[in-house]
Write a protein that holds these residues in place. Structure first.
Motif: not given
Lengths: 837, 190
Positions: A212-214, A274-279, A352-354
């Protein structure tokens, strides 16, 4: 301080401090007996002395912290740079290139022979160099180093300097933040989205590797000199956070810092996923497309910022722009996509990013996006609600059958009004079927899970055992067979119609029912791809009507039109035109000049003309038909979709690409609203739109649409249907234009086999397929093979087309070129002479 | 300016000659400023070597063989004042940049890393409070300036102020208590 005497305060303080601690309270009480203000001041200072024990006792540390703090901003101080020129790992530090929250970043380089390898080295703040961090750092750096994606700045190595400073060696990226890049280049929205999809693809790769990047933000998402995305600092934030570090924004207030891209779960110190990155990415896209920030943090205190992140409803991006064009572009799909990504609850965002990518791609292709409510199910629910009230389920089901018939594909839309009238006219039969259903399956009246197909399946069984007159039985078989065909099951319809015809013929019944049953059988065989049987039945239908002298009933012109359509499919264009002329004349007598049925006839006229190569004439008919449908219907209608789609085809042929594209997009949108995403119509339109993208060189879009067409048609007609062959052809063409000849050839061949299976050897479709394969052969410089294929195609076309037919002319001119390349001058000359005449 | 000259100036200061202080102050200030920059830039590993800047300046600027103990304390007292000035200048500059400079997007991670970084504001607050304290009792403020900004020992401070060591300790205690009382609530005390 007011009117207090400081000397007095200090005197009392001194005396108190001379005393043992336990005696001080009573002493101060006594000494300040008459001055409560004095007493308060002395007591306050005494307690402060106690509380501040140790404070400011280590000025060296205090100042060091201060230096650390300000040195981040000291790039402009031009004194000596202690790190420059030093070695870290095997690299020599060249210059400082950045300063972030975690520490300074340096450009470093290693020389191996003539080759200079440049890297970025990030030094981590000493503050974070705890034992625990260093250990974890060593563990995780291996995982990070395995993260290998062109869109992510590669982590090469990491370690700890002699002075115990952790450092990370990364790919050096010479780029600028994505937002700056787009601004500088004045990128149009579509380009921004394409770039952003690159970002998502990189993030998807990391997420698939459980990294995760975050801390995603434009400053971390760079576009390099080649215009490619490079994400910095992937997974690094995790390396640096202390375990159990209550690193939440809530912990303190008063700082001027703003966590602009922090997700609600981050400011709440909850699980980061991963949802944190999506945000964060959602906010980045927001900023990219609107050029303003989603949440306005200017002039807000830390606490209100936190509250804004947690509670504020973020306005739709379209609300943040003023330009009406931009507003239109954003409102709808893009609004929905971005707002879905930045939902407060992580589980409500894209999973997901997908999924995020897929919606953006759909947006670019004008497909409905998942972020918006499904209009089909919405429509379906509405439909059932309208028809269900008070009536039995079985009746509702029959209404649906009629409805489905009504809304079915272009290919069989000729019959939809017929089915409607049929349903009305055979009210007796229909109510009998309903009665039958309710009588035998009373439970169906309450339940609501029975599908139309189930009802049809049960009806078929009932008909077998029913004791009714043969003509009623035949009529029931015809109705149910027709319904089967309408729900896409011609295989189940066929035996019913065969039986019905068998009954009627053996009973020597000669009436409009027989004519009509032939007609339905013709439709079913047509949908089964058996065109000769279809033609036979339709001709029987027409001649039965004629022999009964019933040319003025609406069914007669319908049968004519069905026949015309099949004749067209069998490339008997003259025959088709004759049928249509007659149908048009009769319909004008029945309906007057302006009617939906007439619009349909003109529509078929248009397509026959198109197949004959009379494109201008075809386009005229097509527009006429469209106008007539629009004048006689309201809202989405299959006739509008079909006309738009053919208008697009014709405009494409006539090189009006933009009109073509916009017509396809309109058609595609309406088809989605009307039919849902998996309808055969979607396949047709997608395939056609994809071919335009192919010609424009937009292969990704073309590929996606083309695959979509194949997928949809595979489900609806199977992989042995000529239509599937058409979509394969389309798919192959994309590879051909892309230059992937091997793939193009194998797909063309597959399509050719399907056509061979369905069409006679002299069918124009076979000729087209041959020429396609010839084009590949030319591209691969297999000229002998090409000339053979082209000659075969030419033979077919000569028997089917007049000399001026564009396909024929094109065939010849390609063959002439091949002859010349082969040195066959004589053949070339005689052919080109033919071309000139 | 050579070591000898600074040393000379310092002894002139002690003997009360006019202008010595005005000449010394900028010299010491400049030397300290240079030293401080070095520390700021070479920051990553400096937690480990705790160099007292004021003493570093002293060693650099003063010819040790030609100076008396009391001269040293006077030098350090001036250096402390310089140090205070230098630090406050930087703190102000830093805060100004934070307010006015190019607004960079700051994120969650930046936030974590800047969590303890409030020293600049704290220094500015201490400086302002010291100015107040000076009005009540100049010596208390001087003790803070020398002990905190100048990192002078109790010994040196006592010598520079001409008071006993226990007075310095007592003054320090009172000044600290008063500052704390004034500043409490503005920041966390570590």
């Amino acid at each position: 301080m007011g009117n207090l005497d400081w000397d007095q305060v200090e005197r009392i303080l001194d005396e108190a401090l001379d005393l043992p601690e336990e005696q001080r309270t009573s002493f101060v009480h006594e000494a300040c007996k008459h001055n409560p203000e004095l007493k308060e001041e002395v007591e306050l200072i005494l307690s402060s002395i106690k509380e501040s024990e140790g404070w400011l006792d280590d000025p060296t540390q205090f100042k060091q912290d201060f230096f650390d703090e300000i040195s981040e901003d000291l790039e402009h101080y031009s004194g000596n740079k202690p790190l420059i020129g030093k070695r870290i790992g095997s690299y020599e530090v060249k210059e400082k290139i950045g300063q972030g929250g975690m520490g300074a970043v340096y450009l470093a380089e290693r020389t191996e022979g003539d080759f200079k390898h440049q890297v970025a080295i990030k030094l981590i703040d000493s503050e974070k160099a705890t034992r625990e961090n260093l250990d974890r750092f060593k563990q995780e750096k291996r995982i990070l180093a395995s993260l290998n994606h062109p869109g992510i700045a590669q982590l090469f190595d990491g370690g700890v300097t002699e002075d115990n400073i952790p450092y990370i060696i990364m790919e050096y990226v010479n780029g600028i933040p994505i937002t700056d890049y787009c601004q500088q280049k004045a990128c149009p929205a579509s380009e921004k989205i394409e770039l952003f999809i690159q970002v998502l693809e990189a993030v998807r790769n990391a997420h698939e590797n459980l990294i995760i990047h975050s801390d995603l933000k434009p400053d971390n998402i760079l576009i390099n000199e080649d215009g490619n995305v490079k994400i910095l600092d992937f997974g690094i934030s995790k390396l640096l956070q202390n375990k159990g570090d209550s690193a939440s924004a809530s912990e303190y207030s008063g700082s001027a810092l703003t966590p602009r891209y922090a997700a609600p779960e981050q400011v709440q110190d909850l699980n980061i996923t991963t949802a944190t990155d999506i945000y964060a990415l959602g906010l980045v896209l927001y900023k990219l497309l609107t050029e303003v920030n989603a949440i306005d943090f200017e002039d807000r205190s830390k606490e209100t910022i936190r509250s804004a992140i947690l509670n504020d409803v973020i306005p739709a991006p379209s609300k943040k722009v003023i330009n009406p064009k931009q507003k239109r572009m954003l409102s709808g799909d893009l609004d929905a996509i971005i707002l879905k990504a930045i939902q407060k609850e992580p589980e409500e965002r894209y999973r997901s990013a997908n999924d995020f990518i897929s919606d953006l791609k759909k947006y670019l292709q004008d497909f409905p996006v998942s972020a918006r409510p499904d209009t089909l199910s919405y429509r379906g629910t509405k439909f059932l609600k309208r028809h269900k009230g008070g009536s039995s389920l079985a009746f509702a089901a029959l209404v649906i059958i009629v409805g489905l018939t009504f809304f079915y594909t272009r290919q069989i839309k000729e019959e939809r009004n017929q089915a409607q009238i049929e349903a009305e006219k055979s009210q007796e039969i229909t109510s009998f079927v309903i009665g039958l259903l309710e009588e035998n399956y009373p439970e169906n009246s309450q339940g609501d899970t029975v599908t139309v197909r189930q009802i049809l399946d049960k009806s078929v069984l009932e008909i077998e055992s029913i004791n009714k007159s043969p003509d009623i039985k035949a009529k029931m078989q015809q109705v149910i067979g027709h319904a089967y065909n309408s729900v896409g099951e011609p295989h189940k319809a066929k035996p019913l119609l065969t039986k019905a015809i068998g009954i009627l013929e053996s009973e020597h019944i000669q009436n409009t029912d027989l004519a009509h049953t032939y007609n339905v059988a013709g439709i079913i065989y047509r949908d089964l791809g058996k065109l000769d049987s279809s033609q036979t039945y339709l001709e029987k239908s027409v001649s039965t009507f004629r022999s009964l002298s019933r040319r003025q009933v609406p069914e007669y012109p319908k049968a004519l039109k069905n026949l015309a359509y099949v004749l067209r499919l069998r490339s008997d264009y003259e025959g088709a035109l004759k049928c249509l002329e007659e149908a048009l004349k009769i319909e004008q007598q029945i309906y007057g000049s302006d009617n939906i049925n007439i619009a349909e006839t003109i529509y078929i006229l248009a397509s026959v003309n198109r197949y004959m190569g009379n494109y201008e004439q075809a386009l005229k008919y097509q527009n006429q038909s469209l106008d007539m449908v629009q004048a006689n219907t309201d809202g989405p209608h299959p006739g509008i979709i079909a006309n738009l789609s053919n208008i697009a085809v014709l405009n494409n042929i006539l090189e009006n690409k933009e009109v073509a594209k916009s017509s396809y997009k309109k058609a595609l949108n309406m088809a989605h609203d009307l039919y849902g995403p998996t309808h055969p119509e979607i396949a047709t339109i997608s395939a056609n739109l994809s071919s335009i993208y192919t010609y424009e060189g937009k292969f990704d879009s073309a590929k996606m649409l083309s695959e979509r067409a194949l997928e949809v048609s595979k489900k609806s007609v199977g992989t042995d249907h000529p239509r599937y062959g058409n979509y394969l052809t389309n798919y192959a063409r994309m590879f051909f234009y892309k230059g992937d000849y091997r793939k193009a050839d194998s797909i063309y061949t597959k399509a050719f086999q399907i056509f061979q299976h369905h069409y006679s050897p002299g069918h124009p479709e076979i000729a087209s397929a041959l020429q396609n394969m010839a084009e590949v052969a030319i591209a691969e410089n297999e000229l002998e093979r090409a000339s053979d294929l082209l000659e075969r195609a030419l033979t077919i076309r000569r028997t089917n087309f007049e000399n001026k037919h564009p396909q024929l002319q094109d065939n010849i001119s390609v063959l002439v070129d091949v002859y010349r390349d082969l040195g066959m001058t004589h053949q070339a000359d005689s052919l080109s002479e033919f071309l000139l005449n | 300016m050579k070591k000898k000259d600074v040393t000379q100036l310092l002894s002139e200061l002690k003997s009360g000659e006019n202008g010595a202080y005005d000449k010394l102050y900028p010299l010491i200030y400049e030397e300290l400023r240079q030293l401080a920059y070095g520390h700021m830039k070479y920051q990553p590993n400096h937690t480990l070597s705790k160099t007292e800047l004021v003493h570093e300046a002293y060693l650099k600027m003063i010819d040790q063989s030609r100076i008396e103990f009391s001269d040293k304390s006077h030098f350090l007292a001036i250096a402390s004042k310089c140090m205070r000035q230098i630090l406050i200048d930087h703190a102000r500059k830093k805060n100004a940049e934070k307010r006015g400079g190019k607004q960079k997007d700051l994120t969650y991670i930046d936030e974590i890393f800047s969590r303890k970084k409030q020293k600049a504001q704290e220094l500015i607050d201490i400086d302002a409070a010291l100015n107040e304290l000076e009005k009540l009792n100049e010596r208390l403020a001087k003790v803070v300036e020398m002990r905190f900004f100048g990192e002078m020992t109790i010994d040196d401070t006592a010598e520079a102020l001409g008071v006993s060591e226990s007075t310095v300790k007592r003054d320090w205690m009172k000044a600290r208590g008063w500052l704390y009382k004034e500043l409490k609530g503005r920041f966390e005390v570590e």
